[in-house]
Design an enzyme around this catalytic site. Sequence first.
Site, PDB file in Angstrom:
ATOM      1  N   GLY A 197      32.243  41.184  42.504  1.00 32.03           N
ATOM      2  CA  GLY A 197      31.865  40.740  43.481  1.00 32.03           C
ATOM      3  C   GLY A 197      31.770  41.762  44.737  1.00 32.03           C
ATOM      4  N   GLY A 198      31.416  40.881  46.104  1.00 32.95           N
ATOM      5  CA  GLY A 198      30.867  41.700  47.023  1.00 32.95           C
ATOM      6  C   GLY A 198      32.211  43.129  46.985  1.00 32.95           C
TER       7      GLY A 198
ATOM      8  N   GLY B  40       5.688  71.604  40.506  1.00 32.57           N
ATOM      9  CA  GLY B  40       6.317  70.489  41.636  1.00 32.57           C
ATOM     10  C   GLY B  40       7.767  70.991  41.262  1.00 32.57           C
ATOM     11  N   ALA B  41       8.092  70.538  40.405  1.00 27.33           N
ATOM     12  CA  ALA B  41       9.020  70.584  40.094  1.00 27.33           C
ATOM     13  C   ALA B  41      10.177  72.654  40.492  1.00 27.33           C
ATOM     14  CB  ALA B  41       9.823  70.766  38.443  1.00 27.33           C
TER      15      ALA B  41
HETATM   16  C1  HXC Z   1      44.249  35.023  44.949  1.00 25.73           C
HETATM   17  C2  HXC Z   1      43.928  35.658  42.719  1.00 25.73           C
HETATM   18  C3  HXC Z   1      42.792  36.287  43.173  1.00 25.73           C
HETATM   19  C4  HXC Z   1      42.268  36.007  44.322  1.00 25.73           C
HETATM   20  C5  HXC Z   1      43.767  36.566  40.804  1.00 25.73           C
HETATM   21  N1  HXC Z   1      44.042  36.450  41.319  1.00 25.73           N
HETATM   22  N2  HXC Z   1      42.396  36.793  41.784  1.00 25.73           N
HETATM   23  N3  HXC Z   1      44.833  35.088  44.315  1.00 25.73           N
HETATM   24  N4  HXC Z   1      42.975  35.271  45.203  1.00 25.73           N
HETATM   25  N5  HXC Z   1      40.994  36.343  44.714  1.00 25.73           N
HETATM   26  C6  HXC Z   1      46.049  35.591  41.333  1.00 25.73           C
HETATM   27  C7  HXC Z   1      45.431  34.933  40.410  1.00 25.73           C
HETATM   28  O1  HXC Z   1      46.313  33.789  41.019  1.00 25.73           O
HETATM   29  C8  HXC Z   1      47.523  35.272  39.423  1.00 25.73           C
HETATM   30  O2  HXC Z   1      48.183  34.859  40.621  1.00 25.73           O
HETATM   31  C9  HXC Z   1      47.589  36.902  39.466  1.00 25.73           C
HETATM   32  O3  HXC Z   1      46.416  36.851  40.817  1.00 25.73           O
HETATM   33  C10 HXC Z   1      46.620  37.536  38.414  1.00 25.73           C
HETATM   34  O4  HXC Z   1      45.812  36.809  37.638  1.00 25.73           O
HETATM   35  P1  HXC Z   1      45.207  36.332  36.320  1.00 25.73           P
HETATM   36  O5  HXC Z   1      44.148  35.375  36.028  1.00 25.73           O
HETATM   37  O6  HXC Z   1      46.525  35.932  35.825  1.00 25.73           O
HETATM   38  O7  HXC Z   1      45.144  38.151  36.105  1.00 25.73           O
HETATM   39  P2  HXC Z   1      43.875  37.932  34.513  1.00 25.73           P
HETATM   40  O8  HXC Z   1      44.411  37.259  33.629  1.00 25.73           O
HETATM   41  O9  HXC Z   1      44.175  40.414  34.560  1.00 25.73           O
HETATM   42  O10 HXC Z   1      43.079  37.605  35.434  1.00 25.73           O
HETATM   43  C11 HXC Z   1      42.559  39.259  36.659  1.00 25.73           C
HETATM   44  C12 HXC Z   1      40.914  38.052  37.114  1.00 25.73           C
HETATM   45  C13 HXC Z   1      41.016  36.850  37.631  1.00 25.73           C
HETATM   46  C14 HXC Z   1      39.909  39.263  36.104  1.00 25.73           C
HETATM   47  C15 HXC Z   1      40.691  39.154  38.191  1.00 25.73           C
HETATM   48  O11 HXC Z   1      42.415  36.191  38.158  1.00 25.73           O
HETATM   49  C16 HXC Z   1      39.866  36.692  38.764  1.00 25.73           C
HETATM   50  O12 HXC Z   1      39.252  36.127  38.505  1.00 25.73           O
HETATM   51  N6  HXC Z   1      40.650  36.050  39.408  1.00 25.73           N
HETATM   52  C17 HXC Z   1      39.308  35.499  40.409  1.00 25.73           C
HETATM   53  C18 HXC Z   1      37.988  36.859  41.149  1.00 25.73           C
HETATM   54  C19 HXC Z   1      37.424  35.758  42.270  1.00 25.73           C
HETATM   55  O13 HXC Z   1      36.511  35.089  41.210  1.00 25.73           O
HETATM   56  N7  HXC Z   1      37.386  36.367  43.136  1.00 25.73           N
HETATM   57  C20 HXC Z   1      36.025  36.319  43.913  1.00 25.73           C
HETATM   58  C21 HXC Z   1      35.335  36.871  44.159  1.00 25.73           C
HETATM   59  S1  HXC Z   1      34.335  36.697  45.584  1.00 25.73           S
HETATM   60  P3  HXC Z   1      49.981  34.462  39.419  1.00 25.73           P
HETATM   61  O14 HXC Z   1      50.970  33.686  40.614  1.00 25.73           O
HETATM   62  O15 HXC Z   1      49.596  33.545  37.904  1.00 25.73           O
HETATM   63  O16 HXC Z   1      50.404  35.379  39.376  1.00 25.73           O
HETATM   64  C22 HXC Z   1      34.210  37.583  46.574  1.00 25.73           C
HETATM   65  C23 HXC Z   1      33.725  38.782  47.667  1.00 25.73           C
HETATM   66  C24 HXC Z   1      33.919  39.672  47.850  1.00 25.73           C
HETATM   67  O17 HXC Z   1      35.821  39.126  46.017  1.00 25.73           O
HETATM   68  C25 HXC Z   1      33.020  39.446  49.154  1.00 25.73           C
HETATM   69  C26 HXC Z   1      32.686  40.911  50.025  1.00 25.73           C
HETATM   70  C27 HXC Z   1      31.250  40.429  50.690  1.00 25.73           C
END
Ligand code: HXC
Length: 510
Positions: A169-170, A404-405
Amino acid sequence: MNKILLELENRRSKAKKGGGKDRTVSQHNKGKLTARERIEVLVDPDSFEEFDMFVTHRCNDFDLDKQTYPGDGVITGRATIKGQIIYLFSQDFTVFGGSLSETNAQKICKVMDMALQNGAPFIGLNDSGGARIQEGVSSLGGYAEVFKRNILSSGVIPQISVIMGPCAGGAVYSPAITDFIFMVRNSSYMFVTGPEVVKTVTNETVTSEDLGGAKTHTTKSSVADLAFDNDILALREVRKLLSYLPSSNRSKAPSRKVTDDPNRLEYSLDTLIPNNPNIAYDMQELINKISDENEFFELQKDFAKNILIGFIRLDGDTIGVVANQPKILAGCLDVDSSRKAARFVRFCDAFNIPILTLVDVPGFLPGTQQEYGGIIKHGAKLLFAYGEATVPKVTIITRKAYGGAYDVMSSKHLRGDINYAWPSAEIAVMGAKGAVEIIYRSQSLNQEKIKKKTEQYEERFANPFIAAEKGYIDDVIMPSSSRKRLVRAFKSLKGKKVNNPWKKHDNIPL
Ligand code: HXC
């Protein structure tokens, strides 16, 4: 008193457990170190001073108030690396997946502010699921606060990102603004949208690794500089990279005591250039042979291999090197190599690192692909970067410097301070054959006459002496003396002071 001391110990011990044993085991099973183990590998022993260990999040939504972890998923602080002070954060994937909350962002911003104020490098160890989903816009705001500090720190302190897990993401834009990105193979990835979204929007099927893994970003996109097989190797190389860098734009590039003789002659360089100008040789060999202890810290080595960039030391002083690589695409300049070198030249200039340019370039790569890809603007980036750079600039033309290089590659005309050529240098508008075909196009010469005219053109122009007669080349030097001449040249430029005209900022062709 004892009770309060015990309380401190208990609280510290709880914070150090992160998300608990099971999640730590899961982290290790993925081949990853924990956030704290990473810091231990990265910094000097016993140098880490942690801040905000007891900070917790303030979110009550989704029952989050029942789940608090001291430190809130990121470890921040100050340490030294080979004695140099640095500030860092290390995201703890065992706590909410290392996700960025409002308080977690505040912790990161606090150390970023300290690094900027105190003129020390900033290192981010990234391993995070992105914005903390339960916190919504607060975490988005947190990201923007981090971006803002990345931007304001750019060109003031070196910023290094190590991607050691998910970065999506961002969130990718904070590392993208930093100066260097290292990745770990098979356990880290960076993308703006993941494989599921890609499938929905473009109907492409792609794995996380193919979309945004270390290989993709070091060979195709050039988002990352280097890829390593595991966390330990990546962190050790960060230590090495840092040893070449100044703490900030207020300090000079570091100097180290070396045992290598500054006057060392390398006779093998006298035969490096093949007799046939169309035969390639390895520019890496020249870089290694002139450098202190034959060490070259190469960056972006798997992308745009027709140009080499990285750091060496000459008599102990850090020098940034940009060199055409005749082994790949004859060392020509194209979109990718121009972009790669331009950003590096600007980094060196921002941080007072002198630049050595080694030239063997037949020109810009022709073709529709290049023109449609914007070679005009990308080539201009490199031209611009060299022209605006005020750090000491020394150039050696080893063989071809065409068209040019020739101008672009730190020529005298773009404020090259000392420009050397080897006797094998060929400095001209274009290669002899192409030149004859154009000059005598209307005369329809036979093959024999073309050959003769080509030889005449080569004799007249395929040498460094016409440029030397005009003062565009300061001296024609023996290849074997290159190290000695370069050491002296850079020493002579230590007091260089040049100011560009005042401006708010320039408008480099982005
Ligand atoms: C809160 C989160 C989290 C998140 C993971 N966890 N991502 N908690 N916010 N963004 C937590 C899970 O609930 C889990 O908790 C633990 O972290 C480990 O995650 P798993 O899914 O079990 O691990 P894994 O299978 O290795 O997968 C990792 C992952 C996946 C690929 C990162 O967790 C995932 O897709 N997370 C969401 C990603 C996402 O959509 N993020 C927002 C993106 S938008 P427990 O308690 O079970 O241990 C963004 C915008 C930023 O970031 C903008 C900036 C401008």
